[in-house]
Design a protein around this motif. Structure first.
Motif, PDB file in Angstrom:
ATOM      1  N   MET A  34       0.565  -1.058   0.072  1.00  0.00           N
ATOM      2  CA  MET A  34      -0.349   0.392  -0.479  1.00  0.00           C
ATOM      3  C   MET A  34       0.787   0.857   0.176  1.00  0.00           C
ATOM      4  O   MET A  34       1.872   1.421   1.083  1.00  0.00           O
ATOM      5  N   SER A  35       0.841   1.873  -0.839  1.00  0.00           N
ATOM      6  CA  SER A  35       1.642   3.061  -0.921  1.00  0.00           C
ATOM      7  C   SER A  35       1.156   4.114  -0.449  1.00  0.00           C
ATOM      8  O   SER A  35      -0.152   4.352   0.218  1.00  0.00           O
ATOM      9  N   ALA A  36       1.978   5.185  -0.346  1.00  0.00           N
ATOM     10  CA  ALA A  36       1.948   6.534   1.086  1.00  0.00           C
ATOM     11  C   ALA A  36       0.281   7.306   0.484  1.00  0.00           C
ATOM     12  O   ALA A  36      -0.499   7.459   1.245  1.00  0.00           O
ATOM     13  N   ALA A  37       0.617   7.156  -0.602  1.00  0.00           N
ATOM     14  CA  ALA A  37      -0.564   8.181  -1.257  1.00  0.00           C
ATOM     15  C   ALA A  37      -2.230   7.999  -0.771  1.00  0.00           C
ATOM     16  O   ALA A  37      -2.923   7.618  -0.988  1.00  0.00           O
ATOM     17  N   SER A  38      -2.131   5.918  -0.944  1.00  0.00           N
ATOM     18  CA  SER A  38      -3.524   5.353  -1.153  1.00  0.00           C
ATOM     19  C   SER A  38      -3.672   4.793  -0.053  1.00  0.00           C
ATOM     20  O   SER A  38      -4.685   4.581   0.444  1.00  0.00           O
ATOM     21  N   VAL A  39      -3.537   5.414   1.195  1.00  0.00           N
ATOM     22  CA  VAL A  39      -3.528   4.713   2.236  1.00  0.00           C
ATOM     23  C   VAL A  39      -4.559   5.571   2.963  1.00  0.00           C
ATOM     24  O   VAL A  39      -4.458   7.442   2.908  1.00  0.00           O
ATOM     25  N   PRO A  40      -5.661   5.210   3.538  1.00  0.00           N
ATOM     26  CA  PRO A  40      -6.904   6.224   3.542  1.00  0.00           C
ATOM     27  C   PRO A  40      -6.211   7.011   5.236  1.00  0.00           C
ATOM     28  O   PRO A  40      -6.061   6.510   6.053  1.00  0.00           O
ATOM     29  N   ASP A  41      -7.185   8.108   5.005  1.00  0.00           N
ATOM     30  CA  ASP A  41      -7.249   9.122   6.462  1.00  0.00           C
ATOM     31  C   ASP A  41      -7.143   8.126   7.339  1.00  0.00           C
ATOM     32  O   ASP A  41      -7.170   8.540   8.575  1.00  0.00           O
ATOM     33  N   SER A  42      -8.566   7.857   7.687  1.00  0.00           N
ATOM     34  CA  SER A  42      -9.115   6.994   8.562  1.00  0.00           C
ATOM     35  C   SER A  42      -7.458   6.255   9.634  1.00  0.00           C
ATOM     36  O   SER A  42      -7.491   5.417  10.857  1.00  0.00           O
ATOM     37  N   VAL A  43      -7.236   5.530   8.291  1.00  0.00           N
ATOM     38  CA  VAL A  43      -6.270   4.678   9.348  1.00  0.00           C
ATOM     39  C   VAL A  43      -4.617   5.876   9.713  1.00  0.00           C
ATOM     40  O   VAL A  43      -3.695   5.536  10.337  1.00  0.00           O
ATOM     41  N   HIS A  44      -4.434   7.013   8.405  1.00  0.00           N
ATOM     42  CA  HIS A  44      -3.855   8.299   9.270  1.00  0.00           C
ATOM     43  C   HIS A  44      -4.210   9.081  11.020  1.00  0.00           C
ATOM     44  O   HIS A  44      -3.095   8.814  11.469  1.00  0.00           O
ATOM     45  N   LYS A  45      -5.340   8.557  10.699  1.00  0.00           N
ATOM     46  CA  LYS A  45      -6.077   9.158  12.275  1.00  0.00           C
ATOM     47  C   LYS A  45      -5.877   8.271  13.281  1.00  0.00           C
ATOM     48  O   LYS A  45      -5.544   7.904  13.951  1.00  0.00           O
ATOM     49  N   LEU A  46      -5.993   6.790  13.181  1.00  0.00           N
ATOM     50  CA  LEU A  46      -5.772   5.766  13.766  1.00  0.00           C
ATOM     51  C   LEU A  46      -3.959   5.374  14.222  1.00  0.00           C
ATOM     52  O   LEU A  46      -3.286   5.608  15.713  1.00  0.00           O
ATOM     53  N   ALA A  47      -3.512   5.898  13.304  1.00  0.00           N
ATOM     54  CA  ALA A  47      -1.735   6.199  13.610  1.00  0.00           C
ATOM     55  C   ALA A  47      -1.653   7.166  14.434  1.00  0.00           C
ATOM     56  O   ALA A  47      -0.458   6.969  15.083  1.00  0.00           O
ATOM     57  N   ASP A  48      -2.216   8.431  14.240  1.00  0.00           N
ATOM     58  CA  ASP A  48      -2.120   9.286  15.233  1.00  0.00           C
ATOM     59  C   ASP A  48      -2.479   9.436  17.047  1.00  0.00           C
ATOM     60  O   ASP A  48      -1.813   9.814  17.596  1.00  0.00           O
ATOM     61  N   ILE A  49      -2.852   8.646  17.000  1.00  0.00           N
ATOM     62  CA  ILE A  49      -4.075   8.257  18.011  1.00  0.00           C
ATOM     63  C   ILE A  49      -3.250   7.277  18.531  1.00  0.00           C
ATOM     64  O   ILE A  49      -2.373   7.313  19.889  1.00  0.00           O
TER      65      ILE A  49
END
Length: 280
Positions: free
Chosen positions: A1-16
């Motif tokens: 999965m490329s960085a460009a295709s990572v959903p916002d929801s995944v980034h949100k959980l990573a942030d948490i």
């Protein structure tokens, strides 16, 4: 999965999870924000935070295998192990001391570590492949940690949280596999001189080499195979135990030797003003 295709929801959980690590305040479980059975998404969350650490100058030095105990697998409702990444700043020297406040809610377990001398690029890795690739074995301590409050985790919580990785300690005397049968090794873990855990090599998926075969196959199938020089923590040989400030641990594994680590005392809270007594 490329960085460009990572959903916002995944980034949100990573942030948490990243915020919990940075602030030292554990977060609530994230499983309700992942699709049911969303292990693939959980690994995507894990990869986001690993890539962030690499961008900060850290280096992946190996992998750890978790959930090698059938009892723990049953508890979490899964039928396979999981894995996380080991980074350069997670290594603690043998006999070293973990600084106060470095981890949120640490626990410790004894394991067999394998250090590779060759790549393992095949999605159908065999025991023979692993035997040829391993340079040597070492006794190891894995200090697991959870960014999830009270260790309230399911399989997706721990996978997203880098398989609940914290720190690791390697013994300093390499042992070739020709000198030890990893299935039959016996482990004893002491805390402050008192035995707190024991087990054997067979408790780890029937043997640490079996765990390494599973990991090598899984990573190769994902296009991210194990490489020469990688450290592989093959999974717990016995129950993990909590670690507290001022604790000192030693693991002895037959045929491999011993490995030690300590935990620094708590740092006094400087915001609390000591009682000076009645000065009037």
């Amino acid at each position: 999965m490329s960085a460009a295709s990572v959903p916002d929801s995944v980034h949100k959980l990573a942030d948490i999870l990243a915020q919990a690590e940075q602030t030292g305040i554990p977060c609530v479980p994230i499983r309700d924000q992942l699709a049911e059975g969303g292990i693939a998404d959980a690994y995507a969350v894990q990869r986001v935070n690993i890539q962030r650490r690499i961008a900060q100058g850290r280096r992946v030095v190996g992998r750890k295998i978790g959930l090698t105990s059938p009892a723990v697998q049953r508890q979490l409702g899964v039928d396979q192990p999981d894995f996380g990444a080991l980074l350069s700043d997670m290594a603690v020297p043998d006999g070293g001391v973990v600084p106060a406040g470095r981890l949120l809610q640490p626990k410790i377990e004894a394991e067999v570590a394998l250090v590779l001398g060759a790549d393992l690029p095949h999605a159908e890795t065999t025991v023979a492949d692993v035997l040829r690739a391993v340079d040597f074995a070492l006794p190891a301590l894995e200090i697991v940690d959870s960014r999830i409050a009270d260790w309230d985790i399911t399989i997706v919580d721990t996978v997203a949280d880098n398989a609940s990785s914290g720190l690791f300690v390697l013994g300093g005397a390499p042992v070739p596999l020709t000198s030890v049968d990893l299935r039959s090794v016996r482990m004893t873990l002491t805390r402050n001189g008192e035995k707190v855990s024991e087990g054997s090599g067979s408790a780890c998926l029937g043997g640490p080499l079996n765990a390494a075969v599973w990991l090598a196959s899984a990573l190769a199938a994902m296009g991210d195979p194990l490489r020469a020089g990688d450290v592989v923590l093959t999974g717990a040989l016995g129950p993990m135990v909590p670690a507290a400030p001022d604790d000192a641990f030693e693991a002895r594994i037959s045929g491999l030797g011993c490995v030690r680590v300590g935990f620094a005392p708590d740092v006094p809270d400087s915001s609390v003003i000591p009682d000076q007594g009645d000065t009037q």
